[in-house]
Write a protein that holds these residues in place. Structure first.
Motif, PDB file in Angstrom:
ATOM      1  N   PHE A  24       0.906  -1.106  -0.352  1.00  0.00           N
ATOM      2  CA  PHE A  24      -0.029  -0.200   0.023  1.00  0.00           C
ATOM      3  C   PHE A  24       0.780   1.244   0.048  1.00  0.00           C
ATOM      4  CE2 PHE A  24      -3.743   2.128   1.342  1.00  0.00           C
ATOM      5  CZ  PHE A  24      -5.048   1.750   0.536  1.00  0.00           C
ATOM      6  N   GLY A  25       2.128   0.575  -0.217  1.00  0.00           N
ATOM      7  CA  GLY A  25       3.182   2.069  -0.318  1.00  0.00           C
ATOM      8  C   GLY A  25       3.188   2.747   1.223  1.00  0.00           C
ATOM      9  N   TYR A  26       2.555   4.290   1.281  1.00  0.00           N
ATOM     10  CA  TYR A  26       2.458   5.920   1.467  1.00  0.00           C
ATOM     11  C   TYR A  26       1.128   5.807   1.384  1.00  0.00           C
ATOM     12  CZ  TYR A  26       6.658   4.936   3.940  1.00  0.00           C
ATOM     13  OH  TYR A  26       8.169   4.021   3.725  1.00  0.00           O
ATOM     14  N   GLY A  27      -0.085   5.286   0.707  1.00  0.00           N
ATOM     15  CA  GLY A  27      -1.269   6.036   0.631  1.00  0.00           C
ATOM     16  C   GLY A  27      -1.561   6.013  -0.892  1.00  0.00           C
ATOM     17  N   ARG A  28      -0.532   6.807  -1.012  1.00  0.00           N
ATOM     18  CA  ARG A  28      -0.737   8.108  -2.534  1.00  0.00           C
ATOM     19  C   ARG A  28      -1.966   7.356  -3.310  1.00  0.00           C
ATOM     20  NH1 ARG A  28       3.082  12.869  -2.494  1.00  0.00           N
ATOM     21  NH2 ARG A  28       4.290  12.010  -0.790  1.00  0.00           N
ATOM     22  N   GLU A  29      -0.933   5.330  -3.771  1.00  0.00           N
ATOM     23  CA  GLU A  29      -1.362   5.396  -5.730  1.00  0.00           C
ATOM     24  C   GLU A  29      -2.694   5.082  -5.249  1.00  0.00           C
ATOM     25  OE1 GLU A  29       1.771   4.547  -3.830  1.00  0.00           O
ATOM     26  OE2 GLU A  29       2.211   5.742  -5.044  1.00  0.00           O
ATOM     27  N   TYR A  30      -3.692   4.580  -3.852  1.00  0.00           N
ATOM     28  CA  TYR A  30      -4.501   4.040  -3.749  1.00  0.00           C
ATOM     29  C   TYR A  30      -5.315   5.413  -3.284  1.00  0.00           C
ATOM     30  CZ  TYR A  30      -2.607  -0.865  -3.666  1.00  0.00           C
ATOM     31  OH  TYR A  30      -1.859  -1.353  -4.022  1.00  0.00           O
ATOM     32  N   ALA A  31      -5.321   6.272  -2.684  1.00  0.00           N
ATOM     33  CA  ALA A  31      -6.018   7.504  -2.334  1.00  0.00           C
ATOM     34  C   ALA A  31      -6.421   8.147  -3.782  1.00  0.00           C
ATOM     35  CB  ALA A  31      -5.146   8.406  -2.566  1.00  0.00           C
ATOM     36  N   GLU A  32      -6.338   8.059  -5.100  1.00  0.00           N
ATOM     37  CA  GLU A  32      -5.591   7.877  -7.152  1.00  0.00           C
ATOM     38  C   GLU A  32      -7.029   7.295  -6.977  1.00  0.00           C
ATOM     39  OE1 GLU A  32      -3.238   8.013  -9.533  1.00  0.00           O
ATOM     40  OE2 GLU A  32      -1.717   8.586  -7.967  1.00  0.00           O
ATOM     41  N   VAL A  33      -7.796   5.626  -6.311  1.00  0.00           N
ATOM     42  CA  VAL A  33      -8.211   4.950  -6.877  1.00  0.00           C
ATOM     43  C   VAL A  33      -9.352   5.155  -5.999  1.00  0.00           C
ATOM     44  CG1 VAL A  33      -9.577   2.724  -6.547  1.00  0.00           C
ATOM     45  CG2 VAL A  33      -6.469   3.498  -7.162  1.00  0.00           C
ATOM     46  N   TYR A  34      -9.749   5.530  -4.371  1.00  0.00           N
ATOM     47  CA  TYR A  34     -10.939   5.424  -3.765  1.00  0.00           C
ATOM     48  C   TYR A  34     -10.259   6.268  -2.604  1.00  0.00           C
ATOM     49  CZ  TYR A  34      -9.204   0.965  -1.084  1.00  0.00           C
ATOM     50  OH  TYR A  34      -8.114   0.750  -0.095  1.00  0.00           O
ATOM     51  N   ASP A  35     -11.640   7.115  -1.634  1.00  0.00           N
ATOM     52  CA  ASP A  35     -11.352   7.610  -0.420  1.00  0.00           C
ATOM     53  C   ASP A  35     -11.212   6.613   0.575  1.00  0.00           C
ATOM     54  OD1 ASP A  35     -11.990   9.356   1.608  1.00  0.00           O
ATOM     55  OD2 ASP A  35     -13.475   9.995   1.553  1.00  0.00           O
ATOM     56  N   LEU A  36      -9.500   7.047   0.743  1.00  0.00           N
ATOM     57  CA  LEU A  36      -8.957   6.255   2.050  1.00  0.00           C
ATOM     58  C   LEU A  36     -10.174   6.500   3.405  1.00  0.00           C
ATOM     59  CD1 LEU A  36      -5.110   5.917   1.751  1.00  0.00           C
ATOM     60  CD2 LEU A  36      -6.945   5.267  -0.102  1.00  0.00           C
ATOM     61  N   ASN A  37     -10.477   6.752   3.714  1.00  0.00           N
ATOM     62  CA  ASN A  37     -11.032   7.171   5.286  1.00  0.00           C
ATOM     63  C   ASN A  37     -12.283   5.918   5.364  1.00  0.00           C
ATOM     64  OD1 ASN A  37      -9.992   9.794   6.032  1.00  0.00           O
ATOM     65  ND2 ASN A  37     -10.563  10.552   4.054  1.00  0.00           N
ATOM     66  N   ILE A  38     -12.292   5.019   4.275  1.00  0.00           N
ATOM     67  CA  ILE A  38     -12.977   3.829   4.447  1.00  0.00           C
ATOM     68  C   ILE A  38     -12.449   2.697   5.283  1.00  0.00           C
ATOM     69  CG2 ILE A  38     -14.535   4.473   2.690  1.00  0.00           C
ATOM     70  CD1 ILE A  38     -13.013   1.808   1.220  1.00  0.00           C
ATOM     71  N   LEU A  39     -10.826   3.044   5.049  1.00  0.00           N
ATOM     72  CA  LEU A  39     -10.246   1.783   5.753  1.00  0.00           C
ATOM     73  C   LEU A  39     -10.448   2.196   7.227  1.00  0.00           C
ATOM     74  CD1 LEU A  39      -7.108   2.151   3.592  1.00  0.00           C
ATOM     75  CD2 LEU A  39      -8.719   0.280   3.672  1.00  0.00           C
ATOM     76  N   GLY A  40     -10.280   0.927   8.147  1.00  0.00           N
ATOM     77  CA  GLY A  40      -9.887   0.851   9.549  1.00  0.00           C
ATOM     78  C   GLY A  40      -9.123   1.219   9.844  1.00  0.00           C
ATOM     79  N   SER A  41      -7.811   1.156   9.092  1.00  0.00           N
ATOM     80  CA  SER A  41      -6.653   2.080   9.237  1.00  0.00           C
ATOM     81  C   SER A  41      -5.629   1.519   8.153  1.00  0.00           C
ATOM     82  CB  SER A  41      -5.836   1.445  10.544  1.00  0.00           C
ATOM     83  OG  SER A  41      -4.462   2.145  10.625  1.00  0.00           O
ATOM     84  N   PHE A  42      -4.579   2.057   7.890  1.00  0.00           N
ATOM     85  CA  PHE A  42      -3.924   1.121   7.146  1.00  0.00           C
ATOM     86  C   PHE A  42      -2.227   1.671   7.474  1.00  0.00           C
ATOM     87  CE2 PHE A  42      -2.692   5.092   4.865  1.00  0.00           C
ATOM     88  CZ  PHE A  42      -0.868   5.568   5.065  1.00  0.00           C
TER      89      PHE A  42
END
Lengths: 305, 245
Positions: A24-42
């Motif tokens: 998941f890297g540091y989140g950057r790439e996935y933040a382009e795909v969906y709103d990370l705030n749905i996650l419990g954590s990362f």
């Protein structure tokens, strides 16, 4: 309405789904795909004191129902992560973050954890002890209960944050390592890291991965991870993050029934960048099917009766 | 990057191991020639990264060489098959940097992105020379399509069974006015082209075994003069001065 909230050593998560470190890297790439705030954590990419370039190419191979990787802990180093990634994480994710920390000596682990002490968003330290100890002939900390306990004690002394030790499955008895970490004061455990494996190219008759061996992950390792979570749940009283081959909401529920309080999703993110989103969306239906109103009721459920 | 379903419209065999596939779907994420797609195949864990040969608003054209079980399954898909595709991956070529005398060089399956690049450069009023290299005449493909573009076309085969005997680099040496290259092909070809003294600069498309294809896993990073770069996200196009062999 199903309640998906879970708790990990005092840290509240809105749901038990956590993208696993290294996928998941540091989140950057996935933040382009969906709103990370749905996650419990990362759980961010394993971070060491010094920047690391990682292993030569090729680093990736496919396996039946899974993959191998030998990235070699490539990361920009803890200071660069604090300077460049932490502020960006705050922009793309407002929940609690799990900081995955690597190290090649006990002092390095402790120092890396100390540097994160004042970063409020880092809620849990996840200590990757599948690293070679440069002071002990390169033997992995996580393969020796004494070394695992030493790292645990050193990190606990360096931080007030909850410490989760991430265990390697490449041991004879993972429950023994788990007990050593728990006795040394770990607040929780995360298991499993990847299983050591290799592939050989029939054309070249050489290993596919330049590093020769790589870590196996993906659905292929799910039953192994599940069994280890079961064994560790029987051995310790501290919370467990179950990790290894989870690709669906059903897998997550199974992992929780084996004893996991929360679940990390790794390789599935690489095959399907929306994997965690899909799992979270499907969790309520799975809970209803299992007849639970609070997902946390699942934890360890298969051990009773 | 966009994740969406594409429908295989047709598959056409071009050589013993090379196929042209046309996939219909939402191509809005594709912004530059030289980008690639990452295709999920039933029963395969990792996606298969495939360079985009050409695209329209509604369709992607891919040239696929069968190199293993995954690519074999891909070319055997029947029309109507729906495929989960990550589209618009990678940086792509920047033709605006090419100057007045660009040469586009492709080797083997590496000619795929060169076709879409040549079309877009011609549409923009540029006049590229195209140099294509194959092992032999039986491995050559897409020659009619390239010829129909109307730009200067040079062909080399290693055994001399078609065009000039030799390599793409021999073709480029024969057009000494060309001082900027945009190229895609196997590593030894890229390296040979990179060493041509006539080239003041150029863009080189790399390939790698990838985990995710969108920059998350660090599976495909390679060293460059500007530090480690991810072939999938910071590439696949690297510029001449940053490449380390």
């Amino acid at each position: 309405m199903v309640n998906l909230a879970v708790e990990l050593a005092g840290v509240q998560l809105k749901n038990p789904i956590i993208p696993a470190s290294g996928t998941f890297g540091y989140g950057r790439e996935y933040a382009e795909v969906y709103d990370l705030n749905i996650l419990g954590s990362f759980s961010w990419k394993g971070t060491t004191a010094q920047p690391r370039l990682g292993n030569p190419q090729p680093r990736i191979a496919e396996a039946p129902s899974g993959m191998l990787n030998a990235v070699g802990l490539q990361n920009p180093g803890i200071d660069a992560v604090i300077a460049e990634e932490v502020p960006n994480i705050a922009k793309i994710f407002q929940g609690p973050v799990i900081a995955n920390i690597g190290g090649f000596s006990i002092d390095e682990y402790a120092e890396n954890c100390r540097k994160l002490e004042d970063i409020d968003q880092v809620a849990i330290l996840e200590v990757n002890i599948s690293c070679p100890n440069v002071h002990a002939g390169g033997k992995n900390f996580g393969c020796d209960p004494k070394a695992a306990a030493e790292v645990t004690r050193a990190v606990k002394a360096a931080t007030k944050k909850p410490v989760f030790m991430k265990l390697t499955p490449n041991v004879t008895d993972i429950a023994e390592i788990a007990r050593a970490c728990a006795d040394a004061g770990a607040d929780g455990l995360c298991l499993i890291n990847t299983l050591l494996g290799m592939r050989i190219d029939l054309n070249t008759r050489r290993p596919v991965i330049a590093n020769r061996t790589g870590g196996v992950s993906g659905p292929a390792v799910f039953p192994v991870a599940l069994r280890m979570v079961w064994d560790v749940y029987e051995a310790v009283q501290i919370p467990i993050i179950g990790c290894g081959g989870v690709s669906s909401a059903e897998d997550a529920a199974e992992m929780m029934l084996a004893g996991a309080a929360a679940v990390e999703v790794g390789a599935a993110n690489l095959a399907d960048p929306r994997a965690c989103k899909t799992i979270i969306e499907q969790l309520p239906a799975v809970c209803r099917r299992l007849g639970v109103d609070n997902i946390s009721e699942l934890t360890g459920g298969a051990h009773h009766g | 990057m966009k994740q969406s379903l594409f429908t295989l419209e047709h598959a056409r065999q071009l050589t013993e191991d090379t196929y042209e596939l046309v996939l219909s779907g939402d191509t809005s994420a594709v912004t530059a020639p030289g980008q690639f797609v990452n295709i999920r195949l039933p029963g395969r864990f990792l996606r298969r990264p495939i360079s985009i040969c050409n695209w329209t608003d509604e369709a992607l054209m891919l040239l696929v060489k069968v190199v293993g079980d995954g690519t074999r399954e891909l070319v055997r898909c029947v029309p109507g098959t729906e495929l989960d595709v990550l589209s618009g991956l990678g940086n792509g070529f920047d033709p605006t940097a090419a100057g007045p005398h660009p040469v586009l060089a492709g080797g083997g399956i590496g000619i795929a992105p060169i076709y879409g690049l040549a079309r877009r450069m011609l549409d923009a009023g540029q006049a590229p020379t195209v140099a294509l290299g194959f092992r032999s005449a039986k491995d050559a493909f897409y020659l009619e399509e390239f010829a129909a573009l109307g730009c200067r076309l040079l062909i080399a085969t290693e055994d001399g069974s078609m065009g000039a005997k030799g390599f793409v680099t021999d073709c480029i040496r024969n057009v000494p006015e060309c001082d900027y290259v945009l190229c895609c092909g196997p590593l030894p070809m890229l390296k040979a082209v990179h060493g041509l003294p006539q080239l003041r600069d150029g863009q080189f498309s790399f390939e790698a075994r990838m985990g995710c294809g969108f920059g998350a896993c660090m599976g495909c990073t390679i060293p460059t003069r500007d530090g480690y770069k991810r072939v999938c996200k910071d590439g696949p196009i690297l510029y001449k001065e940053e490449i380390v062999w």
